[in-house]
Design an enzyme around this catalytic site. Sequence first.
Site, short mmCIF file in Angstrom:
data_model
loop_
_atom_site.label_atom_id
_atom_site.label_comp_id
_atom_site.label_asym_id
_atom_site.label_seq_id
_atom_site.Cartn_x
_atom_site.Cartn_y
_atom_site.Cartn_z
N SER A 59 -8.83 -0.26 6.48
CA SER A 59 -8.85 -1.22 7.58
C SER A 59 -7.47 -1.40 8.19
O SER A 59 -7.34 -2.07 9.21
CB SER A 59 -9.36 -2.58 7.08
OG SER A 59 -8.49 -3.12 6.12
N SER A 90 1.13 -9.69 -0.63
CA SER A 90 0.81 -8.27 -0.50
C SER A 90 1.22 -7.63 0.82
O SER A 90 1.40 -6.41 0.88
CB SER A 90 -0.68 -8.04 -0.74
OG SER A 90 -1.45 -8.76 0.20
N LYS A 141 0.80 -1.22 0.00
CA LYS A 141 0.00 0.00 0.00
C LYS A 141 0.84 1.28 0.00
O LYS A 141 0.37 2.33 -0.46
CB LYS A 141 -0.93 0.01 1.20
CG LYS A 141 -2.07 -1.00 1.14
CD LYS A 141 -3.16 -0.55 0.19
CE LYS A 141 -4.40 -1.41 0.30
NZ LYS A 141 -5.48 -0.94 -0.58
N GLY A 168 -16.01 -13.61 0.75
CA GLY A 168 -15.88 -12.24 0.24
C GLY A 168 -15.66 -12.24 -1.26
O GLY A 168 -14.68 -11.67 -1.75
N GLU A 204 -9.72 -14.31 -3.85
CA GLU A 204 -10.57 -13.76 -2.81
C GLU A 204 -10.89 -14.82 -1.76
O GLU A 204 -10.89 -16.02 -2.08
CB GLU A 204 -11.90 -13.26 -3.39
CG GLU A 204 -11.81 -12.05 -4.28
CD GLU A 204 -13.19 -11.60 -4.74
OE1 GLU A 204 -13.55 -10.45 -4.45
OE2 GLU A 204 -13.88 -12.38 -5.41
#
Length: 325
Positions: free
Chosen positions: A82, A308, A57, A212, A208
């Site tokens: 989040s 990630s 991120k 979700g 996923e």
Amino acid sequence: MTTTTPPVTLDDVRDAAARLKGVAHRTPVLRSRTLDALVGAEVFLKCENFQRVGAFKFRGAYNAASRLTPDQLARGIAAYSSGNHAQAVALAARELGTTAVIVMPEDAPRSKRDATAGYGAEIVTYDRYTGDRVAIAEALAAERGLALIPPYEHPHVIAGQGTAALELLEETGELDALLTPVGGGGLMAGSSTAAKGQYPDIRTIGVEPEVGDDTKRSLEAGRRIGIPVPKTIADGQALHTPGELTFSVNRRLLDEVVLVSDDEIRDAMRFAFERLKIVVEPSGATPLAALLSGRVSRLPRRVGVIVSGGNVDADRFARLCAGGE
């Protein structure tokens, strides 16, 4: 005949890479003979758990924040997240000499909230199951005159996230497939832009959690589908609908989405720790879970994986690996 210009291009990703040079880490690409033998392919793990703030991120947050005007920077930045985007914006703001206000769910992992505050950000909490984080953040930004940087619905954020895949392909050369976690869709949109912009035949696979599956459902329907906010250990992927901008990219470039269970995610986290010697958070482990569980059909020979992030505190990590939560 009319043509539609995509919101993010390979040149945008390359421009983001130039802006991030010397600011973001160029994270390692990990190999494992054990993993290759288990899944029957050559696997290249792009380890964004070693990125600043512990997740990919930071790439998108800094790329977007660094393009703000001096006046915008003087007034500050707002964001909603989040956890990982929260930390990324907080650190980007600090690097650029400004302040950040972050809207976070009350049940965000304690380690992510503490890290966000540690970077100097103000935190405003809400209930993720009843509150609208976008509306809260937009109202707060308007009231205080802050520049709002969303976690994925922004072309500069998407382009920044795509630099992870760009670096991976610079190191590995052409790959047959690329697996990436899918939450709001920014990492997948940026990654597929970078990958297919260079190698049009590469197979892009999103992953996923089973509960979700909003992106999978949306791709099958040909439009964005909303689901109840999922309760999954993969908190970074606990979203109810894909982003509008990210979906416009992913419906063109994302070849398929596979689903993994929470138990399969736990198994992948344990495997990463015990055999690869790395700590991966639940959302970051979903592509590895897809490989280890055989969820990807017709797995090709050379496969890239975006790991990630690794933001999970020690107590929660231990509980998850023991089958808890």
